[in-house]
Design a protein around this motif. Structure first.
Motif, PDB file in Angstrom:
ATOM      1  N   UNK A   1       0.838  -1.200   0.000  1.00  0.00           N
ATOM      2  CA  UNK A   1       0.000   0.000   0.000  1.00  0.00           C
ATOM      3  C   UNK A   1       0.876   1.254   0.000  1.00  0.00           C
ATOM      4  N   UNK A   2       0.574   2.170  -0.891  1.00  0.00           N
ATOM      5  CA  UNK A   2       1.285   3.441  -0.968  1.00  0.00           C
ATOM      6  C   UNK A   2       0.293   4.550  -0.630  1.00  0.00           C
ATOM      7  N   UNK A   3       0.480   5.237   0.491  1.00  0.00           N
ATOM      8  CA  UNK A   3      -0.473   6.281   0.872  1.00  0.00           C
ATOM      9  C   UNK A   3      -0.463   7.437  -0.116  1.00  0.00           C
ATOM     10  N   UNK A   4      -1.566   8.166  -0.205  1.00  0.00           N
ATOM     11  CA  UNK A   4      -1.618   9.302  -1.130  1.00  0.00           C
ATOM     12  C   UNK A   4      -0.644  10.395  -0.701  1.00  0.00           C
ATOM     13  N   UNK A   5      -0.145  11.138  -1.654  1.00  0.00           N
ATOM     14  CA  UNK A   5       0.713  12.275  -1.356  1.00  0.00           C
ATOM     15  C   UNK A   5      -0.126  13.415  -0.783  1.00  0.00           C
ATOM     16  N   UNK A   6       0.533  14.421  -0.242  1.00  0.00           N
ATOM     17  CA  UNK A   6      -0.185  15.587   0.269  1.00  0.00           C
ATOM     18  C   UNK A   6      -0.979  16.261  -0.840  1.00  0.00           C
ATOM     19  N   UNK A   7      -0.410  16.307  -2.030  1.00  0.00           N
ATOM     20  CA  UNK A   7      -1.103  16.931  -3.159  1.00  0.00           C
ATOM     21  C   UNK A   7      -2.370  16.153  -3.525  1.00  0.00           C
ATOM     22  N   UNK A   8      -2.294  14.816  -3.496  1.00  0.00           N
ATOM     23  CA  UNK A   8      -3.463  13.997  -3.801  1.00  0.00           C
ATOM     24  C   UNK A   8      -4.533  14.143  -2.724  1.00  0.00           C
TER      25      UNK A   8
ATOM     26  N   UNK B   1      -5.004  16.740  -0.830  1.00  0.00           N
ATOM     27  CA  UNK B   1      -5.574  18.082  -1.024  1.00  0.00           C
ATOM     28  C   UNK B   1      -6.590  18.078  -2.166  1.00  0.00           C
ATOM     29  N   UNK B   2      -6.227  17.439  -3.274  1.00  0.00           N
ATOM     30  CA  UNK B   2      -7.112  17.399  -4.438  1.00  0.00           C
ATOM     31  C   UNK B   2      -8.418  16.682  -4.112  1.00  0.00           C
ATOM     32  N   UNK B   3      -8.349  15.598  -3.359  1.00  0.00           N
ATOM     33  CA  UNK B   3      -9.564  14.868  -2.982  1.00  0.00           C
ATOM     34  C   UNK B   3     -10.477  15.732  -2.121  1.00  0.00           C
ATOM     35  N   UNK B   4      -9.887  16.483  -1.191  1.00  0.00           N
ATOM     36  CA  UNK B   4     -10.682  17.359  -0.331  1.00  0.00           C
ATOM     37  C   UNK B   4     -11.322  18.473  -1.144  1.00  0.00           C
ATOM     38  N   UNK B   5     -10.557  19.036  -2.088  1.00  0.00           N
ATOM     39  CA  UNK B   5     -11.092  20.101  -2.940  1.00  0.00           C
ATOM     40  C   UNK B   5     -12.299  19.603  -3.732  1.00  0.00           C
ATOM     41  N   UNK B   6     -12.189  18.410  -4.305  1.00  0.00           N
ATOM     42  CA  UNK B   6     -13.294  17.867  -5.088  1.00  0.00           C
ATOM     43  C   UNK B   6     -14.516  17.604  -4.219  1.00  0.00           C
ATOM     44  N   UNK B   7     -14.316  16.997  -3.040  1.00  0.00           N
ATOM     45  CA  UNK B   7     -15.446  16.710  -2.166  1.00  0.00           C
ATOM     46  C   UNK B   7     -16.138  17.992  -1.720  1.00  0.00           C
ATOM     47  N   UNK B   8     -15.361  19.024  -1.446  1.00  0.00           N
ATOM     48  CA  UNK B   8     -15.973  20.306  -1.069  1.00  0.00           C
ATOM     49  C   UNK B   8     -16.793  20.872  -2.231  1.00  0.00           C
ATOM     50  N   UNK B   9     -16.291  20.724  -3.459  1.00  0.00           N
ATOM     51  CA  UNK B   9     -17.036  21.195  -4.626  1.00  0.00           C
ATOM     52  C   UNK B   9     -18.346  20.431  -4.778  1.00  0.00           C
TER      53      UNK B   9
END
Length: 220
Positions: free
Chosen positions: A168-175, A177-185
């Motif tokens: 398992x490779x955890x998501x990067x900080x950028x990934x 952040x992107x997931x949170x941005x999309x969910x907020x949208x």
């Protein structure tokens, strides 16, 4: 069985003081409505408009939207499902799901509580917007009742079922952040549309996530 379930739900909600009007009894022979499936483009203008008008992951761009939300309902859900042609997702895999929850729920009840970062729905707790990489939560008042709006990634998305033997490779900080941005949208568009459709006020949306600082480090 459906009539019994509805009757029992009304009795329990009255006993627990949950508020709201009793649910109308289904007609004889009625069966549960599992929702309507439409291509994503045709969801525009429906109660699931948010999934047609916001940016979505590639897996769901040409996918279907399940519309399972009705006026006056206690719980409603929109589900964006992966397109069959997407190579890394099985047909029908849930990509993202905006949901709406009407009324006050018990303090120990959580929205999709078995998933990561469950959000509390009880009185007081559900009055505060929240945002993580896994789900977003917005609140409002509709016809005098509390209502919560959520957006979460589907159970199998991002894909948690990796090939045997892989690490398992955890998501990067950028990934993250992107997931949170999309969910907020998603939750912002969904909640705003639902508020416009009903007699709703006092909409509170989660704050924008903090953008991670640039660094040279990636996956370890």
């Amino acid at each position: 069985m459906l009539r019994i379930a509805v009757h029992m739900t009304s009795m329990v909600t009255e006993k627990l003081g949950c508020g709201g009007e009793p649910l109308p009894a289904p007609a004889d022979g009625a069966v549960p409505d599992e929702g309507t499936y439409v291509p994503r483009a045709r969801a525009k203008g429906t109660a699931c408009d948010a999934l047609a008008t916001t940016r979505v992951p590639e897996a769901g761009r040409d996918g279907d939207v399940r519309i399972a939300i009705a006026d006056g309902g206690i719980v409603g859900r929109c589900t964006l499902r992966a397109t069959e042609a997407y190579p890394d997702a099985r047909k029908g895999t849930s990509i993202v799901e905006p949901t709406s929850w009407l009324g006050d729920w018990g303090p120990l009840v959580h929205e999709m509580g078995s998933d990561p970062d469950p959000l509390p729905m009880g009185r007081g707790a559900d009055r505060r917007p929240a945002l993580t990489e896994h789900r977003a939560w917005a609140v409002a008042r509709c016809d005098g009742d509390d209502v919560g709006f959520a957006a979460r990634w589907g159970q199998d998305y991002p894909d948690r079922h990796r090939e045997p033997g892989t690490t398992y490779v955890p998501p990067t900080e950028a990934e993250t952040y992107e997931r949170s941005v999309l969910l907020r949208a998603y939750v912002s568009a969904f909640a705003a549309d639902q508020v416009r459709r009903g007699a709703c006020t006092d909409l509170k949306l989660p704050e924008k996530p903090a953008k991670p600082e640039r660094s040279g480090s990636g996956r370890g």
